[in-house]
Design a protein around this motif. Structure first.
Motif, PDB file in Angstrom:
ATOM      1  N   ILE A   1      11.575   1.444   6.316  1.00  0.00           N
ATOM      2  CA  ILE A   1      12.098   2.817   6.330  1.00  0.00           C
ATOM      3  C   ILE A   1      13.118   2.938   5.203  1.00  0.00           C
ATOM      4  N   VAL A   2      12.887   3.860   4.284  1.00  0.00           N
ATOM      5  CA  VAL A   2      13.811   3.999   3.156  1.00  0.00           C
ATOM      6  C   VAL A   2      14.799   5.144   3.349  1.00  0.00           C
ATOM      7  N   ALA A   3      14.473   6.131   4.202  1.00  0.00           N
ATOM      8  CA  ALA A   3      15.366   7.279   4.391  1.00  0.00           C
ATOM      9  C   ALA A   3      15.074   7.941   5.721  1.00  0.00           C
ATOM     10  N   MET A   4      16.086   8.606   6.257  1.00  0.00           N
ATOM     11  CA  MET A   4      15.927   9.413   7.467  1.00  0.00           C
ATOM     12  C   MET A   4      16.652  10.730   7.280  1.00  0.00           C
ATOM     13  N   THR A   5      15.950  11.835   7.491  1.00  0.00           N
ATOM     14  CA  THR A   5      16.569  13.161   7.458  1.00  0.00           C
ATOM     15  C   THR A   5      17.312  13.398   8.764  1.00  0.00           C
ATOM     16  N   TYR A   6      18.538  13.894   8.637  1.00  0.00           N
ATOM     17  CA  TYR A   6      19.360  14.188   9.815  1.00  0.00           C
ATOM     18  C   TYR A   6      20.268  15.363   9.491  1.00  0.00           C
ATOM     19  N   ALA A   7      20.766  16.033  10.529  1.00  0.00           N
ATOM     20  CA  ALA A   7      21.696  17.142  10.356  1.00  0.00           C
ATOM     21  C   ALA A   7      23.117  16.614  10.476  1.00  0.00           C
ATOM     22  N   PRO A   8      23.895  16.613   9.396  1.00  0.00           N
ATOM     23  CA  PRO A   8      25.201  15.925   9.404  1.00  0.00           C
ATOM     24  C   PRO A   8      26.262  16.600  10.244  1.00  0.00           C
ATOM     25  N   GLU A   9      26.027  17.835  10.697  1.00  0.00           N
ATOM     26  CA  GLU A   9      27.030  18.528  11.494  1.00  0.00           C
ATOM     27  C   GLU A   9      26.955  18.188  12.983  1.00  0.00           C
ATOM     28  N   LEU A  10      25.894  17.500  13.414  1.00  0.00           N
ATOM     29  CA  LEU A  10      25.705  17.227  14.828  1.00  0.00           C
ATOM     30  C   LEU A  10      26.688  16.178  15.334  1.00  0.00           C
ATOM     31  N   ALA A  11      27.067  16.298  16.596  1.00  0.00           N
ATOM     32  CA  ALA A  11      27.894  15.272  17.221  1.00  0.00           C
ATOM     33  C   ALA A  11      27.113  13.964  17.246  1.00  0.00           C
ATOM     34  N   GLY A  12      27.740  12.903  16.799  1.00  0.00           N
ATOM     35  CA  GLY A  12      27.063  11.617  16.723  1.00  0.00           C
ATOM     36  C   GLY A  12      26.477  11.322  15.367  1.00  0.00           C
TER      37      GLY A  12
ATOM     38  N   THR B   1       0.831  -1.209   0.000  1.00  0.00           N
ATOM     39  CA  THR B   1       0.000   0.000   0.000  1.00  0.00           C
ATOM     40  C   THR B   1       0.862   1.254   0.000  1.00  0.00           C
ATOM     41  N   LEU B   2       1.895   1.282   0.836  1.00  0.00           N
ATOM     42  CA  LEU B   2       2.872   2.363   0.847  1.00  0.00           C
ATOM     43  C   LEU B   2       4.166   1.871   0.211  1.00  0.00           C
ATOM     44  N   ALA B   3       4.880   2.791  -0.443  1.00  0.00           N
ATOM     45  CA  ALA B   3       6.166   2.421  -1.042  1.00  0.00           C
ATOM     46  C   ALA B   3       7.276   2.371  -0.007  1.00  0.00           C
ATOM     47  N   GLY B   4       7.091   3.066   1.109  1.00  0.00           N
ATOM     48  CA  GLY B   4       8.112   3.092   2.147  1.00  0.00           C
ATOM     49  C   GLY B   4       7.817   4.201   3.130  1.00  0.00           C
ATOM     50  N   LEU B   5       8.703   4.346   4.107  1.00  0.00           N
ATOM     51  CA  LEU B   5       8.588   5.381   5.122  1.00  0.00           C
ATOM     52  C   LEU B   5       9.832   6.254   5.101  1.00  0.00           C
ATOM     53  N   HIS B   6       9.637   7.542   5.324  1.00  0.00           N
ATOM     54  CA  HIS B   6      10.739   8.488   5.461  1.00  0.00           C
ATOM     55  C   HIS B   6      10.576   9.168   6.814  1.00  0.00           C
ATOM     56  N   LEU B   7      11.618   9.125   7.628  1.00  0.00           N
ATOM     57  CA  LEU B   7      11.587   9.766   8.933  1.00  0.00           C
ATOM     58  C   LEU B   7      12.284  11.116   8.836  1.00  0.00           C
ATOM     59  N   GLU B   8      11.547  12.185   9.023  1.00  0.00           N
ATOM     60  CA  GLU B   8      12.104  13.543   8.939  1.00  0.00           C
ATOM     61  C   GLU B   8      12.508  13.982  10.339  1.00  0.00           C
ATOM     62  N   GLY B   9      13.578  13.391  10.830  1.00  0.00           N
ATOM     63  CA  GLY B   9      14.036  13.620  12.187  1.00  0.00           C
ATOM     64  C   GLY B   9      14.060  12.309  12.945  1.00  0.00           C
ATOM     65  N   PRO B  10      14.385  12.368  14.243  1.00  0.00           N
ATOM     66  CA  PRO B  10      14.421  13.563  15.102  1.00  0.00           C
ATOM     67  C   PRO B  10      15.794  14.207  15.264  1.00  0.00           C
ATOM     68  N   PHE B  11      16.818  13.738  14.508  1.00  0.00           N
ATOM     69  CA  PHE B  11      18.181  14.242  14.713  1.00  0.00           C
ATOM     70  C   PHE B  11      18.418  15.450  13.799  1.00  0.00           C
ATOM     71  N   LEU B  12      17.783  16.559  14.139  1.00  0.00           N
ATOM     72  CA  LEU B  12      17.786  17.758  13.302  1.00  0.00           C
ATOM     73  C   LEU B  12      18.457  18.919  14.021  1.00  0.00           C
ATOM     74  N   SER B  13      18.842  19.928  13.245  1.00  0.00           N
ATOM     75  CA  SER B  13      19.362  21.159  13.826  1.00  0.00           C
ATOM     76  C   SER B  13      18.230  21.963  14.447  1.00  0.00           C
ATOM     77  N   ARG B  14      18.421  22.392  15.676  1.00  0.00           N
ATOM     78  CA  ARG B  14      17.401  23.222  16.318  1.00  0.00           C
ATOM     79  C   ARG B  14      17.294  24.591  15.653  1.00  0.00           C
ATOM     80  N   HIS B  15      18.319  24.976  14.905  1.00  0.00           N
ATOM     81  CA  HIS B  15      18.294  26.268  14.217  1.00  0.00           C
ATOM     82  C   HIS B  15      17.473  26.205  12.927  1.00  0.00           C
ATOM     83  N   HIS B  16      17.221  24.995  12.429  1.00  0.00           N
ATOM     84  CA  HIS B  16      16.511  24.846  11.159  1.00  0.00           C
ATOM     85  C   HIS B  16      15.499  23.702  11.226  1.00  0.00           C
ATOM     86  N   CYS B  17      14.773  23.624  12.346  1.00  0.00           N
ATOM     87  CA  CYS B  17      13.792  22.542  12.443  1.00  0.00           C
ATOM     88  C   CYS B  17      12.474  22.908  11.779  1.00  0.00           C
ATOM     89  N   GLY B  18      12.311  24.169  11.322  1.00  0.00           N
ATOM     90  CA  GLY B  18      11.125  24.557  10.572  1.00  0.00           C
ATOM     91  C   GLY B  18       9.856  24.316  11.350  1.00  0.00           C
TER      92      GLY B  18
END
Length: 346
Positions: free
Chosen positions: A108-119, A53-70
């Motif tokens: 889960i096919v993708a996860m959005t994350y902020a690459p500059e964060l520690a970890g 039914t769904l092609a996949g899941l994309h997780l938009e976070g939770p490892f995001l920049s607090r300066h650009h969490c929109g």
């Protein structure tokens, strides 16, 4: 309908409506949520992936920049290096797996994350090992930090060259380009032009200027994934809706195309863009109306984003429409039949 909170039957109803408009495949994006809610949403939606039914899941976070969490829930953004974050990601990966399956068996096919964060490097390694694409976005990365992240992927990427990560909605929720502080955009575009990366664009006429979209399509053809970034408020009547843990609102005229009056859903009480103004069929109409050649527009909403998926789950495309070149018109094509993985041919 909000994927993050809707029951399965409402998801099915929404997908049936989209299929009537020519949108044949949908990856459900889940915004940043409280950890228990995010895990519950993945567990609720994963069976819909395995039934086709769904092609996949994309997780938009939770490892995001607090300066650009929109419009994401800033209260639920996590630092990736903490023990709590590690336990959550490991649980999410496990929740996306079926009881049994092969190397492509991950909902889960993708996860959005902020690459500059520690970890962030640990996040990248964990995702690649699980068959999930790390998608840089909602980031405050400098050009150097973004480039370093791309270099870190060398040796991690085991998913095949055709299944490359994509930047989550390029230009949005990240520093803009400045001649003395380039930010992540030029590094992403260079990587896309080399064929090392894909870039997502929200083509609703509001998130990114149409001329910029045309420039990117010409600069890196075959790497652009046009996404709707849609929410429960997209194409909906005026009112207040939910986007995971936050309230968003729309004036109800998000469906207009090319007349200068389109508005996108916003974070309730604030001017922050909260989602795309049109669904994916509307995005294709926009591209053609802006003069994007069909040979660039059609792959950007079909075959290119399909490469985000494991090869076993790729369909013929995302949007299926009939193009009348003589009259310059488009219309939904014949309804597509989605066959669940593992179903014998009839």
């Amino acid at each position: 309908m909000d994927f993050a909170t809707a029951p399965a039957h409402q998801v099915r109803d929404a997908l049936r409506e989209l299929s009537r408009r020519g949108v044949t495949r949908v990856v459900a994006s889940l915004p940043t949520l409280p950890a228990p809610d995010l895990l519950a949403a993945v567990r609720r939606l994963t069976p819909l992936v395995w039934e086709g039914t769904l092609a996949g899941l994309h997780l938009e976070g939770p490892f995001l920049s607090r300066h650009h969490c929109g419009a994401q829930s800033a209260d639920d953004v996590l630092e990736p290096g903490s023990d709590r974050s590690r336990r959550l990601l490991e649980s999410l990966v496990q929740a996306g797996r079926p009881d049994h399956g092969g190397p492509d068996a991950q909902a889960i096919v993708a996860m959005t994350y902020a690459p500059e964060l520690a970890g962030a490097e640990w996040v990248e390694r964990t995702l690649f090992a699980a068959g999930i694409l790390p998608s840089p976005g909602h980031t405050d990365a400098t050009e150097a930090e973004f480039t370093t992240a791309l270099q870190r992927w060398t040796g991690m990427q085991t998913l095949g060259r055709d299944r490359r990560p994509a930047v989550t909605h390029l230009f949005n929720a990240m520093p803009g380009f400045h001649h003395r502080a380039p930010g992540p955009v030029p590094a992403a575009l260079r990587a896309a032009a080399r064929g090392d990366l894909r870039v997502e664009l929200v083509a609703d006429g509001l998130h990114v200027d149409p001329g910029v979209i045309l420039d990117v399509l010409r600069l890196a053809p075959g790497t652009v994934c046009v996404v709707s970034d849609a929410s429960a408020a997209t194409d909906a009547p005026a009112g207040t809706y939910t986007l995971g843990a936050v309230a968003i609102e729309t004036t109800g005229n998000t469906g207009n195309t090319g007349n200068g009056h389109t508005t996108a859903p916003r974070l309730a009480g604030r001017p922050t863009l909260a989602s795309g103004a049109v669904a994916l069929d509307g995005a294709l109409r926009h591209l053609l109306a802006w003069g994007v050649p069909p040979e660039l527009a059609v792959p950007a909403v079909s075959t290119t984003p399909a490469l985000t998926l494991p090869s076993a789950r790729r369909a013929s495309g995302w949007v299926e429409w009939d193009w009348d070149a003589e009259n310059g018109t488009i219309a939904p094509g014949p309804p597509a039949v989605v066959v669940p993985p593992g179903t014998p041919d009839s």
